[in-house]
Each structure stands twice: as structure tokens, then as C-alpha cells.
Enzyme design. Sequence first.
Site, PDB file in Angstrom:
ATOM      1  N   THR A 161       0.896  -1.153   0.000  1.00 48.91           N
ATOM      2  CA  THR A 161       0.000   0.000   0.000  1.00 48.91           C
ATOM      3  C   THR A 161       0.933   1.202   0.000  1.00 48.91           C
ATOM      4  O   THR A 161       2.034   1.129   0.570  1.00 48.91           O
ATOM      5  CB  THR A 161      -0.907   0.062   1.244  1.00 48.91           C
ATOM      6  OG1 THR A 161      -0.086   0.239   2.406  1.00 48.91           O
ATOM      7  CG2 THR A 161      -1.750  -1.202   1.413  1.00 48.91           C
ATOM      8  N   HIS A 162       0.546   2.265  -0.648  1.00 48.16           N
ATOM      9  CA  HIS A 162       1.416   3.442  -0.808  1.00 48.16           C
ATOM     10  C   HIS A 162       2.752   3.060  -1.461  1.00 48.16           C
ATOM     11  O   HIS A 162       3.756   3.728  -1.236  1.00 48.16           O
ATOM     12  CB  HIS A 162       1.700   4.129   0.531  1.00 48.16           C
ATOM     13  CG  HIS A 162       0.485   4.357   1.380  1.00 48.16           C
ATOM     14  ND1 HIS A 162      -0.221   5.531   1.385  1.00 48.16           N
ATOM     15  CD2 HIS A 162      -0.171   3.517   2.233  1.00 48.16           C
ATOM     16  CE1 HIS A 162      -1.247   5.427   2.213  1.00 48.16           C
ATOM     17  NE2 HIS A 162      -1.246   4.207   2.732  1.00 48.16           N
TER      18      HIS A 162
ATOM     19  N   SER B 298      16.881  -1.013 -27.053  1.00 49.94           N
ATOM     20  CA  SER B 298      17.262   0.387 -27.191  1.00 49.94           C
ATOM     21  C   SER B 298      18.217   0.516 -28.364  1.00 49.94           C
ATOM     22  O   SER B 298      19.027  -0.369 -28.625  1.00 49.94           O
ATOM     23  CB  SER B 298      17.941   0.858 -25.902  1.00 49.94           C
ATOM     24  OG  SER B 298      18.772   1.968 -26.165  1.00 49.94           O
TER      25      SER B 298
ATOM     26  N   LYS C  73      19.690  -3.081 -22.942  1.00 48.48           N
ATOM     27  CA  LYS C  73      18.311  -2.790 -22.546  1.00 48.48           C
ATOM     28  C   LYS C  73      17.282  -3.767 -23.093  1.00 48.48           C
ATOM     29  O   LYS C  73      17.364  -4.220 -24.216  1.00 48.48           O
ATOM     30  CB  LYS C  73      17.943  -1.381 -23.021  1.00 48.48           C
ATOM     31  CG  LYS C  73      18.722  -0.297 -22.318  1.00 48.48           C
ATOM     32  CD  LYS C  73      18.109   0.064 -20.999  1.00 48.48           C
ATOM     33  CE  LYS C  73      16.993   1.053 -21.267  1.00 48.48           C
ATOM     34  NZ  LYS C  73      16.362   1.486 -20.048  1.00 48.48           N
TER      35      LYS C  73
ATOM     36  N   GLU D 221       4.124  -0.255 -21.517  1.00 52.45           N
ATOM     37  CA  GLU D 221       4.191   1.208 -21.381  1.00 52.45           C
ATOM     38  C   GLU D 221       3.171   1.846 -22.327  1.00 52.45           C
ATOM     39  O   GLU D 221       2.531   2.846 -21.989  1.00 52.45           O
ATOM     40  CB  GLU D 221       5.596   1.712 -21.709  1.00 52.45           C
ATOM     41  CG  GLU D 221       6.603   1.393 -20.625  1.00 52.45           C
ATOM     42  CD  GLU D 221       8.001   1.817 -21.043  1.00 52.45           C
ATOM     43  OE1 GLU D 221       8.548   2.733 -20.423  1.00 52.45           O
ATOM     44  OE2 GLU D 221       8.544   1.227 -22.003  1.00 52.45           O
TER      45      GLU D 221
ATOM     46  N   GLN E 242     -21.080  14.522 -36.387  1.00 54.39           N
ATOM     47  CA  GLN E 242     -20.151  13.728 -37.202  1.00 54.39           C
ATOM     48  C   GLN E 242     -18.840  13.501 -36.440  1.00 54.39           C
ATOM     49  O   GLN E 242     -18.101  12.566 -36.740  1.00 54.39           O
ATOM     50  CB  GLN E 242     -19.885  14.459 -38.525  1.00 54.39           C
ATOM     51  CG  GLN E 242     -18.935  13.764 -39.444  1.00 54.39           C
ATOM     52  CD  GLN E 242     -19.025  14.325 -40.862  1.00 54.39           C
ATOM     53  OE1 GLN E 242     -20.013  14.162 -41.545  1.00 54.39           O
ATOM     54  NE2 GLN E 242     -17.978  15.023 -41.295  1.00 54.39           N
TER      55      GLN E 242
HETATM   56  N1  ARG Z   1     -21.654  12.158 -42.013  1.00 55.34           N
HETATM   57  C1  ARG Z   1     -22.769  12.515 -41.246  1.00 55.34           C
HETATM   58  C2  ARG Z   1     -22.547  12.184 -39.762  1.00 55.34           C
HETATM   59  O1  ARG Z   1     -21.672  11.449 -39.511  1.00 55.34           O
HETATM   60  C3  ARG Z   1     -23.972  11.796 -41.737  1.00 55.34           C
HETATM   61  C4  ARG Z   1     -25.264  12.493 -41.472  1.00 55.34           C
HETATM   62  C5  ARG Z   1     -25.330  13.687 -42.325  1.00 55.34           C
HETATM   63  N2  ARG Z   1     -26.587  14.333 -42.191  1.00 55.34           N
HETATM   64  C6  ARG Z   1     -26.766  15.566 -42.661  1.00 55.34           C
HETATM   65  N3  ARG Z   1     -27.925  16.067 -42.528  1.00 55.34           N
HETATM   66  N4  ARG Z   1     -25.796  16.232 -43.189  1.00 55.34           N
HETATM   67  O2  ARG Z   1     -23.216  12.670 -38.892  1.00 55.34           O
END
Ligand code: ARG
Length: 457
Positions: A155-156, A277, A283, A290, A322
Site C-alpha cells: 500500500t502506498h 534500445s 536494454k 508502457e 459527425q
Molecule cells: N456524415 C454525417 C454524420 O456522420 C452523416 C449524417 C449527415 N446528415 C446531414 N444532414 N448532413 O453525422
Amino acid sequence: MSKLWGGRFDKPTNELLERFNASIGFDWRLYAADIAGSIAYAGSIHAVGILTDAELDAIVQGLEQVRAEFDAGTFVALPSDEDIHTAVERRLGEIIGDAAGKLHTGRSRNDQIATDVRLYLLHQIPVLREHVRGLQRAIVDKAEAHLDVMMPGYTHLQPAQPILFAHWLMSFFWMLQRDLERLDDLTRRVSVLPLGSAALAGNTFGIDRDALAAALGFDRSCENSLDAVSDRDCVAETLFWAALFQMHLSRLSEDLILYASAEFGFVELDDAYSTGSSIMPQKKNPDSIELVRGKAGRMVGNLVSLLITLKGLPSTYDKDLQEDKEPLFDALDTLELELPVLAGVVATLHINTARMAAALRDELLATELADYLVRRGVPFRQGHHIVGQAVRLALSRGCGLRDLTTDDYRSLSSHFGEDVHNVLDFRRAIEQRSVSGGTATAAVKAQIAVAKSFLDK
Ligand code: ARG
């Protein structure tokens, strides 16, 4: 080809905006979901008389051909393919002609993209699940194969009490088990169909959304079209899931990195999972783990990026949405590559029993002495203080608790008896903790049995 939405425009789109606006570079991977959604949707509008039998057949066969082209890697995207929906519909038109133009009746890309992402997730979650299982299996196998190995528990990051190596390793199994439960839970909320919501207000052609949901494998369809086209909760939940999960992986990695260091020397990574390395020939670096530790920052970043995108968005669909895809795809890609790597690290890990035993210092037994006094009626707080004095005495002499004589102990408390040295034993200290969830061999065996019953499910 002209744009899906070109009718009301006098001028072509600015070229840079075209590039900026396009999502095909990353959303092409939704093709299978997009095509499955379209095939099912074609069935829905056929059922209400929008498509003839022949048109339905042509659309379904055409879409299957487009899918085959994507599967084979022969699909050629054009610069005018704004997104996956546009690309699929454009190609369908090339294959079957005008009937392709009927497919989008009553549908919007807004309900289409929301559906695609959910279908994609429903497909990817079981893949992820299997990878998590694989890591859990590697953990259980390793723990079982080294059930007798003792090590210091910390612990710690200070030596605390002796534990079984298997107990330490199994602690990560349970974090992953909770992660799996969370994944199952969020899947219920992914499995809700947005299609039929159209742009925002709902489909005008009387399609049967429950039948559509069933055809696509969703549990049910959403209750509110406005919510449906703007809801990205399930993406956010998946990203939170990934961030928390990755945090668990990073903690496992950190322990392994420490334990693999020359100073600890408890474990050694297999050559296959280590790197060298370019300047220091001696190494052997744990780059594999990591990186797993390092990816945690990025996973949290993916979550935060989406939450900030969603915050304060006006109802309902906005193009900002989007921006949900790249963080999501990045998270899934990272997990799918790193999980088998980490499972391999664990499965091939070399265990240095002697180094762990050598690290079992006498101070790790101080609690045993306090418990000894408790069993002889000394209140724990008082016992704690007396043993503290014993530790100080040993420190001042530069010896261990086991080197103090019975007289030394009796000089600190008359409650110490001739048998005091019996409790100064690492194996005994471990086996004392036979409570369920404890580090005693029997308790760890029971824990492994429960873990295996989860794995068998
Ligand atoms: N590429 C758009 C998205 O990922 C698709 C929907 C687009 N709709 C629109 N009305 N432009 O959200």
C-alpha cells in the site's frame, strides 16, 4: 455525379469545404451496417407499397453487390462521395439504375447514420468482449500455474503484508469482470433503433418500425424521433467504458513495469513482448505495457472530446455529431490491437519466485505480532503501539523482527510468550487470511473457481 442535395444550389461547393465536410475517409467502415440498414429499410418501404417486388429485388441484389465490392476491397470511392451513405447510394445507382433513387424515400441521413453507428457497435461489442475474455483467461491461467508463489503486497507502494502472487494477479480479473458487466449493460441501450425517425420528425409512409427493429436485430425502436437523431449517449457510454477499462489496463501495466524493473525483478517480460534500445545494448524495455499505460490518456481524451462536442448542441441533428466517429473508431481500434498484446504479455510472463521471496522483509509480519497480542487479550490499538516499539528496536539494531529474542519481546509486553516466533512466518501469515476474498491459498482457489465459472458462461 450530382450531390444528393444539389437541387437548390447554383454553385458548386468550395473544394476545401468539400474535403472538410467529407466523412467518407473514416465512415467507410460503416459500410456493412449501412447496407444492412438499407436492405431492411427497403423491405419496410416495400411493405407499404413504395417499392414493387422487382424494385425491391433489384435494390437488395444491388446492395449485396456493393457490399461484396467493399468486402473484396475493390470499391472505388469518388471525390464526390461525401459519406458512406452517399457512396453506397451512388454505386447502387450505377448498378441498378433509377430504382436506386427510391431507396431513400422517407429516410434521412440523420436516422441513417444514427442507425449505422448503433449497428456497428452491436457488431463490435461481442468482438471486444472476446478480447476481454482472452485477457481474463490469461490472468486465471497464470494465477493458477503459480498458486504457491508469495510476494510482498503493497500500500502506498510501501511493503505492507505478504500475499500470494496469484491473489495480486487475480485482483485485475475482477476489474475486468466489472468492465464486462458494464459492457453488457450499455449494450441494452445501444440496441434501440433510430431508423424511421427520418430527418427529425418521423417517417411519413407508415412503415412498421418494430418489424424493422426486429429485422435488424435491435431489441426495440426508439420512442421519440427528435431524440433518436441526436442521441449519441451510447457512443459516449462506450467511450466512458473504454476509458475506465483502459485505466484498469494501465494499472496492471504499471505494476508489471515496476515488477519487471531491475530493482524489483519479480517478473520478466518475454522477449517476444519486449523491445530494445537503439543506443544501450543491454536494454530490454517493456514498451508493450508502457504503451498500454500511455493509451489511457488518449482514451480519456476520446471521451472528453465527445462530451464537449455534445454539450449545448441545439435540438436535434447538427453536423457536430459527425465528430463522434473518429474518437469511437480510435478507441475500438486501440482496444482490438492492444488486448491480444496484453494477453500475450501475461501468458508469457516469467515469474521470479526467488526474487519475490527475497523481497519478503520481516516488517511485513508486524501485523501478525499485533494480532498475536490481540489473541492474548490486548486491545488492538495497544498491541499496535507495542509492535511499533518492536519495529523500532529492530531498526535500531539493524536486524529483523525475527532476530529479536523472546526476552526482547517480553521486555516490551508481558503478553508475549515463548511461542512468539511461531507467528513470524510468511506462509503462516498468508494462510491466516482464509476469509473469503483473502489471500490464503484456499481462498484464492475458491476465487479462481468463481472466476472460471464466469469464464465458462
Ligand atoms: N456524415 C454525417 C454524420 O456522420 C452523416 C449524417 C449527415 N446528415 C446531414 N444532414 N448532413 O453525422
